[in-house]
Scaffold this active site. Structure first.
Site, PDB file in Angstrom:
ATOM      1  N   GLY A  15     -13.207  -7.365 -39.648  1.00 42.35           N
ATOM      2  CA  GLY A  15     -12.067  -6.642 -40.217  1.00 42.35           C
ATOM      3  C   GLY A  15     -12.506  -5.268 -40.701  1.00 42.35           C
ATOM      4  O   GLY A  15     -11.957  -4.728 -41.666  1.00 42.35           O
ATOM      5  N   GLY A  18     -10.059  -2.276 -41.292  1.00 40.91           N
ATOM      6  CA  GLY A  18      -9.021  -2.373 -42.318  1.00 40.91           C
ATOM      7  C   GLY A  18      -9.333  -1.621 -43.600  1.00 40.91           C
ATOM      8  O   GLY A  18     -10.359  -0.942 -43.709  1.00 40.91           O
ATOM      9  N   GLN A  19      -8.431  -1.759 -44.564  1.00 41.13           N
ATOM     10  CA  GLN A  19      -8.513  -0.984 -45.808  1.00 41.13           C
ATOM     11  C   GLN A  19      -9.821  -1.243 -46.562  1.00 41.13           C
ATOM     12  O   GLN A  19     -10.511  -0.316 -46.950  1.00 41.13           O
ATOM     13  CB  GLN A  19      -7.317  -1.333 -46.715  1.00 41.13           C
ATOM     14  CG  GLN A  19      -7.196  -0.434 -47.929  1.00 41.13           C
ATOM     15  CD  GLN A  19      -6.356  -1.048 -49.051  1.00 41.13           C
ATOM     16  OE1 GLN A  19      -6.049  -2.241 -49.036  1.00 41.13           O
ATOM     17  NE2 GLN A  19      -5.978  -0.234 -50.008  1.00 41.13           N
ATOM     18  N   ILE A  42     -10.675  -6.642 -34.380  1.00 38.20           N
ATOM     19  CA  ILE A  42      -9.956  -6.951 -33.143  1.00 38.20           C
ATOM     20  C   ILE A  42      -9.415  -5.658 -32.511  1.00 38.20           C
ATOM     21  O   ILE A  42      -8.981  -5.643 -31.378  1.00 38.20           O
ATOM     22  CB  ILE A  42      -8.834  -7.972 -33.417  1.00 38.20           C
ATOM     23  CG1 ILE A  42      -8.368  -8.621 -32.119  1.00 38.20           C
ATOM     24  CG2 ILE A  42      -7.675  -7.346 -34.190  1.00 38.20           C
ATOM     25  CD1 ILE A  42      -7.511  -9.847 -32.317  1.00 38.20           C
ATOM     26  N   ARG A  43      -9.436  -4.573 -33.304  1.00 38.17           N
ATOM     27  CA  ARG A  43      -9.008  -3.265 -32.782  1.00 38.17           C
ATOM     28  C   ARG A  43     -10.097  -2.235 -33.107  1.00 38.17           C
ATOM     29  O   ARG A  43     -10.975  -2.504 -33.941  1.00 38.17           O
ATOM     30  CB  ARG A  43      -7.677  -2.845 -33.415  1.00 38.17           C
ATOM     31  CG  ARG A  43      -7.765  -2.717 -34.917  1.00 38.17           C
ATOM     32  CD  ARG A  43      -6.397  -2.494 -35.554  1.00 38.17           C
ATOM     33  NE  ARG A  43      -6.424  -2.815 -36.977  1.00 38.17           N
ATOM     34  CZ  ARG A  43      -6.413  -1.929 -37.958  1.00 38.17           C
ATOM     35  NH1 ARG A  43      -6.360  -0.649 -37.691  1.00 38.17           N
ATOM     36  NH2 ARG A  43      -6.434  -2.302 -39.224  1.00 38.17           N
ATOM     37  N   TYR A 149       1.263 -15.723 -47.497  1.00 39.96           N
ATOM     38  CA  TYR A 149      -0.057 -15.143 -47.767  1.00 39.96           C
ATOM     39  C   TYR A 149      -0.739 -15.886 -48.922  1.00 39.96           C
ATOM     40  O   TYR A 149      -1.903 -16.287 -48.829  1.00 39.96           O
ATOM     41  CB  TYR A 149       0.133 -13.666 -48.109  1.00 39.96           C
ATOM     42  CG  TYR A 149      -1.109 -12.919 -48.511  1.00 39.96           C
ATOM     43  CD1 TYR A 149      -2.164 -12.754 -47.634  1.00 39.96           C
ATOM     44  CD2 TYR A 149      -1.212 -12.343 -49.780  1.00 39.96           C
ATOM     45  CE1 TYR A 149      -3.297 -12.048 -47.999  1.00 39.96           C
ATOM     46  CE2 TYR A 149      -2.328 -11.624 -50.150  1.00 39.96           C
ATOM     47  CZ  TYR A 149      -3.367 -11.478 -49.263  1.00 39.96           C
ATOM     48  OH  TYR A 149      -4.482 -10.770 -49.631  1.00 39.96           O
ATOM     49  N   LYS A 153      -4.151 -18.109 -48.972  1.00 44.86           N
ATOM     50  CA  LYS A 153      -5.300 -17.773 -49.822  1.00 44.86           C
ATOM     51  C   LYS A 153      -5.672 -18.959 -50.714  1.00 44.86           C
ATOM     52  O   LYS A 153      -6.854 -19.237 -50.930  1.00 44.86           O
ATOM     53  CB  LYS A 153      -5.006 -16.523 -50.665  1.00 44.86           C
ATOM     54  CG  LYS A 153      -5.013 -15.234 -49.858  1.00 44.86           C
ATOM     55  CD  LYS A 153      -6.403 -14.924 -49.318  1.00 44.86           C
ATOM     56  CE  LYS A 153      -6.458 -13.704 -48.439  1.00 44.86           C
ATOM     57  NZ  LYS A 153      -7.760 -13.520 -47.772  1.00 44.86           N
TER      58      LYS A 153
HETATM   59  N1  SER Z   1      -2.631  -6.303 -51.944  1.00 52.34           N
HETATM   60  C1  SER Z   1      -2.192  -7.594 -51.489  1.00 52.34           C
HETATM   61  C2  SER Z   1      -0.776  -7.569 -51.085  1.00 52.34           C
HETATM   62  O1  SER Z   1      -0.034  -6.815 -51.670  1.00 52.34           O
HETATM   63  C3  SER Z   1      -2.389  -8.632 -52.563  1.00 52.34           C
HETATM   64  O2  SER Z   1      -3.637  -9.207 -52.407  1.00 52.34           O
HETATM   65  O3  SER Z   1      -0.397  -8.302 -50.228  1.00 52.34           O
END
Ligand code: SER
Length: 326
Positions: A15, A18-19, A42-43, A149, A153
């Site tokens: 990843g 990503g950020q 993956i990109r 999400y 988690k």
């Molecule tokens: N920054 C994340 C979200 O907003 C929270 O872990 O989905």
């Protein structure tokens, strides 16, 4: 605290486009210029992540692909930063579950087989839900997440604890708050407003916020988040007493509070509020986090308060804009 750290282990960051992954990759390479550090996604990633070191393009949900990359580079330490965040996961629940869960189980399996030694996997404030105490949310409390999400988690946290207890896997995790950075944009999160606001302030001087003015959420400047990540990975395993995931706190603020901190630097900045479906997610999350245990177990301390975060964001984004206009 860092005496036990084995500097010879090859690292894989999954990843890395990503950020968090992109800044983590750059920081790890800066800290260990002679250590093999493989970035992957993956990109394709930005030039700064992909070009200066080794980069692998692969899908971590495919075990054969993960095995091949780990074997090729003799990886011993994995930072699994690939995930679908809260807002996107509500749109694609099955895909989010598949990505967030399969990637983790694949990596944990490799650790169970002793092919890799140590795993970092991020959890989130999203494991909390409507029934959780909202202020100074304790480490152990009610966790009834209301988002896909958050469910992924929380399940991931239980898998981490399970693999540690049952198979002795050295997995380490942090519940990140909303993360703020000027270097890489976030994507698909509820806390993204706290980054968007700066881009709009600099470009147009105004911002329409998708959360209400008093929606307070736990947040952190990226510099601190990367420090926490590296710190928990560098501490001796015996200090990591929680193997699900550690509460981690930086700052807490509402859109109104960040807007007024921003107005200290850009006095004409204007904010308006137009809450959308993301408000429903934010309403289920805590306002502030109690992270005493992380502070005690492995010496965590945040450095950036709201004012310092705002200052750095504006300076950073202005310097980016200046480079782009050359
Ligand atoms: N920054 C994340 C979200 O907003 C929270 O872990 O989905």
């Amino acid at each position: 605290m860092y005496l036990f750290y084995d500097m010879s282990k090859n690292i894989l960051i999954v990843g890395a486009a990503g950020q968090i992954g992109s800044e983590l990759t750059q920081k790890l390479r800066e800290l260990h210029p002679n250590r093999p550090i493989v970035a992957s996604d993956i990109r394709h990633a930005d030039y700064a992540v992909e070009k200066p070191g080794v980069f692998e393009l692969f899908d971590v949900t495919q075990m054969d692909q993960l095995r091949a990359v780990v074997a090729k580079h003799q990886i011993k330490e994995v930072y699994l930063m690939a995930a679908m965040l809260s807002v996107t996961a509500e749109k694609y629940p099955e895909k989010a579950w598949q990505l967030n869960m399969t990637s983790l189980l694949n990596v944990l399996e490799l650790a169970k087989e002793k092919i890799i030694d140590t795993v970092f996997w991020p959890s989130s404030i999203a494991v909390f839900g409507r029934t959780t105490p909202k202020i100074e949310t304790p480490q152990v409390t009610i966790t009834e997440p209301n988002t896909v999400y958050g469910i992924s988690k929380l399940a991931g946290e239980r898998w981490c604890a399970y693999y540690h207890e049952k198979y002795g896997v050295d997995v380490r995790s942090i519940r990140y708050p909303g993360l703020i950075s000027w270097k890489t944009p976030p994507g698909g999160g509820t806390t993204d407003y706290a980054v968007d606001i700066f881009h709009h302030a600099i470009k147009t001087g105004k911002y329409e916020c998708f959360l209400t003015e008093n929606t307070k959420l736990p947040m952190m400047y990226m510099y601190d988040a990367i420090r926490a990540t590296i710190q928990i990975m560098q501490t001796d395993s015996s200090n990591v007493k929680i193997r699900s995931s550690y509460n981690l706190a930086g700052i807490s603020f509402s859109p109104k509070e960040i807007a007024s901190a921003l107005q200290e630097i850009i006095p004409d900045f204007k904010i308006t509020y137009q809450p959308d479906s993301r408000q429903t997610i934010a309403d289920t999350w805590p306002q502030s986090i109690d992270d005493q245990i992380a502070r005690k177990d492995w010496g965590w301390q945040h450095r950036y308060d709201l004012e310092a975060t705002v200052r750095e964001m504006i300076t950073g984004l202005r310097s980016l804009a200046a480079v782009k206009s050359i």
